[in-house]
Motif scaffolding. Structure first.
Motif, mmCIF file in Angstrom:
data_model
loop_
_atom_site.group_PDB
_atom_site.id
_atom_site.type_symbol
_atom_site.label_atom_id
_atom_site.label_comp_id
_atom_site.label_asym_id
_atom_site.label_seq_id
_atom_site.Cartn_x
_atom_site.Cartn_y
_atom_site.Cartn_z
ATOM 1 N N ILE A 265 -25.192 7.763 -7.353
ATOM 2 C CA ILE A 265 -24.453 6.381 -7.314
ATOM 3 C C ILE A 265 -24.067 6.100 -6.503
ATOM 4 N N GLU A 266 -24.149 4.645 -6.016
ATOM 5 C CA GLU A 266 -23.612 3.949 -4.633
ATOM 6 C C GLU A 266 -22.998 2.629 -5.578
ATOM 7 N N PHE A 267 -21.699 2.607 -5.151
ATOM 8 C CA PHE A 267 -19.970 0.648 -4.844
ATOM 9 C C PHE A 267 -20.643 0.598 -4.002
ATOM 10 N N LYS A 268 -20.725 -0.795 -4.605
ATOM 11 C CA LYS A 268 -21.290 -1.484 -2.106
ATOM 12 C C LYS A 268 -19.892 -2.500 -2.378
ATOM 13 N N ASP A 269 -19.504 -2.561 -2.271
ATOM 14 C CA ASP A 269 -18.230 -3.672 -2.080
ATOM 15 C C ASP A 269 -17.998 -4.265 -3.737
ATOM 16 N N VAL A 270 -18.149 -3.352 -4.641
ATOM 17 C CA VAL A 270 -17.647 -4.086 -5.814
ATOM 18 C C VAL A 270 -16.417 -4.043 -6.460
ATOM 19 N N PHE B 77 -17.850 3.315 -2.424
ATOM 20 C CA PHE B 77 -17.820 4.360 -2.422
ATOM 21 C C PHE B 77 -19.612 5.039 -3.006
ATOM 22 N N LYS B 78 -20.447 6.566 -2.483
ATOM 23 C CA LYS B 78 -21.337 7.231 -3.037
ATOM 24 C C LYS B 78 -21.332 8.349 -3.743
ATOM 25 N N VAL B 79 -22.046 8.498 -4.366
ATOM 26 C CA VAL B 79 -22.774 9.863 -5.173
ATOM 27 C C VAL B 79 -22.769 10.655 -5.287
ATOM 28 N N LYS B 80 -23.117 11.712 -4.506
ATOM 29 C CA LYS B 80 -25.123 12.408 -4.660
ATOM 30 C C LYS B 80 -25.585 13.009 -5.769
ATOM 31 N N PRO B 81 -26.317 13.335 -5.970
ATOM 32 C CA PRO B 81 -26.529 13.845 -7.557
ATOM 33 C C PRO B 81 -26.343 15.576 -7.155
ATOM 34 N N GLY B 82 -25.701 15.953 -8.910
ATOM 35 C CA GLY B 82 -25.281 16.853 -8.870
ATOM 36 C C GLY B 82 -23.560 16.765 -8.368
ATOM 37 N N GLU B 83 -23.504 16.035 -8.000
ATOM 38 C CA GLU B 83 -21.839 15.920 -7.298
ATOM 39 C C GLU B 83 -20.696 15.885 -8.481
ATOM 40 N N MET B 84 -19.375 16.264 -8.272
ATOM 41 C CA MET B 84 -18.934 16.437 -9.709
ATOM 42 C C MET B 84 -17.115 16.039 -8.798
ATOM 43 N N ILE B 85 -17.038 14.023 -9.402
ATOM 44 C CA ILE B 85 -15.861 13.285 -8.596
ATOM 45 C C ILE B 85 -14.819 13.437 -9.071
ATOM 46 N N GLY B 86 -13.610 13.201 -8.402
ATOM 47 C CA GLY B 86 -12.480 13.228 -9.509
ATOM 48 C C GLY B 86 -11.989 11.552 -9.165
ATOM 49 N N ALA C 75 -20.554 -6.800 -12.767
ATOM 50 C CA ALA C 75 -19.100 -6.254 -11.798
ATOM 51 C C ALA C 75 -19.248 -7.543 -11.413
ATOM 52 N N ASP C 76 -18.481 -8.309 -10.742
ATOM 53 C CA ASP C 76 -18.081 -9.582 -10.926
ATOM 54 C C ASP C 76 -19.716 -10.483 -8.966
ATOM 55 N N SER C 77 -19.182 -9.671 -7.924
ATOM 56 C CA SER C 77 -19.689 -9.020 -6.932
ATOM 57 C C SER C 77 -20.003 -7.911 -6.449
ATOM 58 N N GLY C 78 -20.372 -7.693 -5.360
ATOM 59 C CA GLY C 78 -21.165 -6.801 -5.240
ATOM 60 C C GLY C 78 -22.401 -5.577 -5.948
ATOM 61 N N GLU C 79 -22.486 -4.334 -5.877
ATOM 62 C CA GLU C 79 -23.611 -4.043 -6.026
ATOM 63 C C GLU C 79 -23.114 -2.780 -6.494
ATOM 64 N N ILE C 80 -24.103 -2.464 -7.752
ATOM 65 C CA ILE C 80 -23.921 -1.126 -8.116
ATOM 66 C C ILE C 80 -25.061 -0.157 -8.257
ATOM 67 N N ARG C 81 -25.401 0.606 -7.605
ATOM 68 C CA ARG C 81 -26.558 1.426 -7.400
ATOM 69 C C ARG C 81 -26.653 2.951 -8.009
ATOM 70 N N ILE C 82 -27.926 3.020 -9.213
ATOM 71 C CA ILE C 82 -28.374 4.148 -9.386
ATOM 72 C C ILE C 82 -29.886 4.594 -9.056
ATOM 73 N N THR D 190 -24.234 14.701 -12.349
ATOM 74 C CA THR D 190 -23.179 14.675 -11.563
ATOM 75 C C THR D 190 -22.207 14.203 -11.915
ATOM 76 N N VAL D 191 -21.258 13.635 -11.973
ATOM 77 C CA VAL D 191 -19.633 14.175 -13.185
ATOM 78 C C VAL D 191 -19.107 13.132 -12.833
ATOM 79 N N ILE D 192 -18.438 12.226 -13.135
ATOM 80 C CA ILE D 192 -17.819 11.540 -12.081
ATOM 81 C C ILE D 192 -16.417 11.983 -13.669
ATOM 82 N N ALA D 193 -15.263 12.619 -13.318
ATOM 83 C CA ALA D 193 -13.758 12.952 -13.463
ATOM 84 C C ALA D 193 -12.642 12.004 -13.867
ATOM 85 N N ILE D 194 -11.856 11.702 -15.013
ATOM 86 C CA ILE D 194 -10.380 10.589 -14.463
ATOM 87 C C ILE D 194 -10.244 12.065 -15.345
#
Length: 769
Positions: A524-529, A545-554, A576-583, A711-715
């Protein structure tokens, strides 16, 4: 915003408001003189009241460094006065809300006079509110950037939005809606033709009884009484005519049965098709649509609105068609019998149809208002029933009954308005028709008895009886048209609301050549979102930000920092209104959303369970899973043991939203659902909040199993639950302000994460004491 939507907004503003749809050129010219040609207008709005609360025009124009108030002369587009001041001089924006208008004061430094005061009606609130928000953001540490906004689009959208919300009020679209509704008849052409053939034959047969009645009088009864024919001949002719009359009535009822049955079926088919189309389209709409619409409004469109359309299609369309055929047929028969009486009957028809039209217009507005009241009534129910525990917990039953009673009474008041309109029209309409019948008698009597004591009748009694019978039939389609006008306006208002949903374009749309990722790896990658839930208020402000495969992000940070917005964008609930989200290196907007979401899993803070069995809820994302697979997932989620203790085990009905289970039990069922789904990207949103320590341990163990090899994104607000995260992203006011491991972030003494951690530890120690 698409060009099509913007043009629609401009058309609505032009058609239904009395103000310009864009900033007048003369205002642009005046601003160029004070700001220079290179300075753009970022946002603008109209303040439409003067200090005396009279209608006027003062344009509020926001530039990068200045705010201008351009007052127009009472007539025309000429400039009366331009006042402008630097934005940095604005130290406060004060709003005073009145019943019919709002007053806004642009305050300067303490002890100095105000920079400007504007007043405006409620129509301008959204457009002016955008400018107010930007100015207030300028007073904070995170000013709002508006360079990317299109001022014309934002202004037109702000004015058009209330119109679109109530667009069923505009009767000039009824014709288009009517023909569009009839378009749903196309798949049933064969049945329609059969129904209309039956209606045509039935109408023709309706002409026969009156004609035979006249013939019985003129060829049998009157000649026999005058001694012109013998009894045997009279009786033979009478039986022949009576047999024809009986046959005609039987055939008429047979074709009536065919017409009623087939048109009732077709009405049900069309109502079914409308319900199907609107429900299918609701699933294609984006999450943003449901955040703006209340549940009661949506339910009423799918259910009661489609039912009203069934009534119109099954009876209104066919009755209208039969009535048209009857009017032409009866007119022909009456003119054939006596053209003078026929013309006499036709003369008042234009006035009658004009009265029906006027009554229909009055009914249309009344049906719009009654629908709004009904929508509000259903909204009260849809709000209260799911939240009945909260109502009872706070002992607010009396308040909710009062709220429902108020809405119920308001709805009834609107129904009274409709009944008043109808009951005022209908008796007068019937009286007018009866007076036409009396007038026909008055016009015909001299011809029946002769114009003088010695005159001879110029009309046969049988002809007049036939004419009277046809006249009685002639009044029936007129009454039907009046009834259909009421039915049609009710149905068209329902059809308009249904088509309003069907015409709503989803904000998130797949491209025609959308790519399917099989499988998703999990990068997962966010570019100036940059993103905001409305065009003005930014929630994310250039996040990368960038998230690698299999990575857990809090994801951590104070409330309102933008954490939930990040996961909403990852799930592509919004674009997103502007910027880029990449999977996996691909722009998320280039992906097939259905395929992508099938490999995405979510465990929410308040898990939603559907009414049904536990087995059905766990298998919701994997309908073909076996019972053995469900049990393995439940064991991994630490849910199997408590499920087995339930009365029917996995076949236990959990009730609406799973209210028969505890919060921790619902959470473990949702985790089992996610484990069975086996997503490549997993989103956890406060999965362990609001549960006791033992339940949290069980849930955390289940989550540890769930997060393996994905890959985990946890709040989480409980920072201790994110110790196993590979990295932590710290959000604040829409910015990604810190990034690193738990230990590394704690080393930053003045860091946001360190302050949050110390605050939670102190709070925990205080409660532990």
């Amino acid at each position: 915003m698409s060009t099509r939507n913007h043009q629609r907004n401009l058309n609505l503003v032009k058609a239904y408001t009395d103000q310009p749809e864009t900033l007048p050129p003369s205002v642009y010219s005046a601003l160029e003189e004070v700001w220079g040609r290179s300075v753009s207008v970022q946002l603008y709005a109209l303040a439409d009241l003067n200090p005396q609360l009279q209608l006027s025009q003062t344009w509020i124009c926001l530039g990068p460094t200045h705010l201008a108030l351009v007052k127009m002369k009472p007539k025309g587009n000429e400039i009366d006065q331009v006042s402008q001041f630097p934005r940095e001089q604005i130290k406060g924006v004060l709003e005073h809300f009145g019943l019919s208008c709002t007053t806004v004061t642009f305050a300067g430094a303490d002890g100095e006079p105000n920079l400007g005061i504007i007043r405006f009606t409620h129509r301008q609130r959204q457009a002016v509110g955008a400018i107010i928000f930007v100015l207030r953001q300028s007073l904070t540490d995170s000013p709002f950037k508006v360079q990317e906004l299109n001022a014309d689009e934002e202004y037109a959208e702000a004015l058009a939005q209330p119109i679109k919300s109530a667009q069923a009020a505009f009767s000039d679209t009824n014709r288009a809606v009517f023909w569009r509704l009839l378009g749903y008849l196309k798949p049933y052409k064969g049945q329609i033709i059969l129904g209309f053939v039956a209606a045509f034959i039935m109408t023709a047969l309706m002409m026969v009884p009156a004609f035979i009645t006249g013939r019985l009088i003129d060829t049998v009864v009157t000649p026999f009484q005058d001694g012109e024919i013998l009894w045997e001949n009279a009786w033979k002719t009478a039986w022949l005519l009576l047999a024809t009359l009986v046959t005609t009535q039987i055939l008429r009822q047979f074709f009536l049965w065919i017409r009623l049955r087939w048109m009732a079926y077709i009405g049900e088919y069309i109502a079914r098709d409308l319900r199907r189309d609107i429900y299918d389209h609701l699933h294609r709409l984006s999450v943003q649509y449901f955040s703006k619409m209340n549940t009661g409004s949506i339910i009423s469109r799918v259910s009661s609105d489609s039912d009203r359309i069934w009534e119109f299609i099954a009876f209104g369309v066919t009755e209208a068609s039969v009535s048209v055929l009857l009017i032409f047929s009866l007119t022909g028969m009456m003119m054939y019998l006596d053209w003078q009486l026929g013309l006499f009957v036709l003369l008042p028809l234009p006035i009658i149809f004009l009265l029906i039209y006027w009554n229909g217009k009055a009914m249309h507005g009344a049906f719009l208002r009654i629908w709004r009241k009904w929508s509000h009534l259903t909204s009260v129910i849809s709000d209260t029933v799911p939240g009945i525990r909260v109502v009872k917990a706070f002992n607010q039953g009396d308040r909710e009954r009062t709220r429902f009673g108020s809405s119920n009474n308001s709805y009834v008041d609107e129904t009274f308005r409709i009944h008043n309109i109808w009951t005022s029209f209908w008796p007068l309409f019937i009286l007018g028709i009866q007076m036409m019948q009396v007038a026909v008698w008055a016009f015909a009597i001299p011809r029946l008895i002769g114009g003088s004591p010695t005159g001879q009748p110029s009309m046969e009694i049988g002809v007049f009886v036939s004419f009277l019978l046809y006249l009685g039939l002639f009044f029936w389609p007129l009454e039907t048209f009046a009834q259909i006008s009421r039915m049609m306006n009710r149905s068209l208002s329902s059809a308009y609301r249904i088509f309003e949903v069907l015409d709503t374009e989803p904000e998130v749309v797949d491209k025609e050549d959308a790519r399917k990722l099989d499988p998703v790896v999990g990068a997962i990658e966010f570019k100036d979102v940059i993103f905001g839930y409305d065009p003005v208020r930014q929630i994310l402000k250039g996040v990368s930000f960038k998230v690698k495969p299999g990575e857990m992000i809090g994801l951590v940070g104070p409330s309102g920092a933008g954490k939930t917005t990040v996961i909403n964008l990852i799930a592509r609930f919004y674009d997103a209104d502007s910027g880029e989200i990449r999977i996996d290196g691909h722009d998320i907007q280039d992906l097939d959303t259905g395929n992508y979401r099938s490999q995405l899993g979510m465990v929410m803070q308040d898990p939603y369970l559907f009414h049904g069995t536990i087995l059905e809820n766990i298998r919701y994302g994997q309908r073909d899973a076996t019972v053995e697979q469900v049990i393995r997932a439940s064991k991994a989620a630490n849910a199997h043991d408590f499920i087995c203790k339930l009365p029917q085990g996995y076949d236990t009905i959990v009730g609406e939203r799973g209210h028969t289970l505890s919060g921790g039990e619902r959470q473990r069922v949702s985790i089992a659902r996610a484990i069975l789904h086996d997503p490549k990207i997993l989103i956890l949103d406060e999965a362990t909040s609001s549960v006791d320590t033992e339940t949290e341990r069980n849930i955390q163990e289940a989550i540890d199993r769930l997060t393996e090899n994905r890959t985990v994104i946890a709040i989480a607000h409980r920072l201790s639950t994110l110790r196993k995260a590979n990295r932590l992203f710290v959000m604040k006011e829409g910015y990604l302000v810190e990034e690193g491991t738990h230990e590394a972030l704690l080393q930053k003494a003045d860091g946001v994460y360190r302050k949050l951690y110390d605050m939670q530890r102190e709070l925990h120690e205080a409660y532990a004491l």
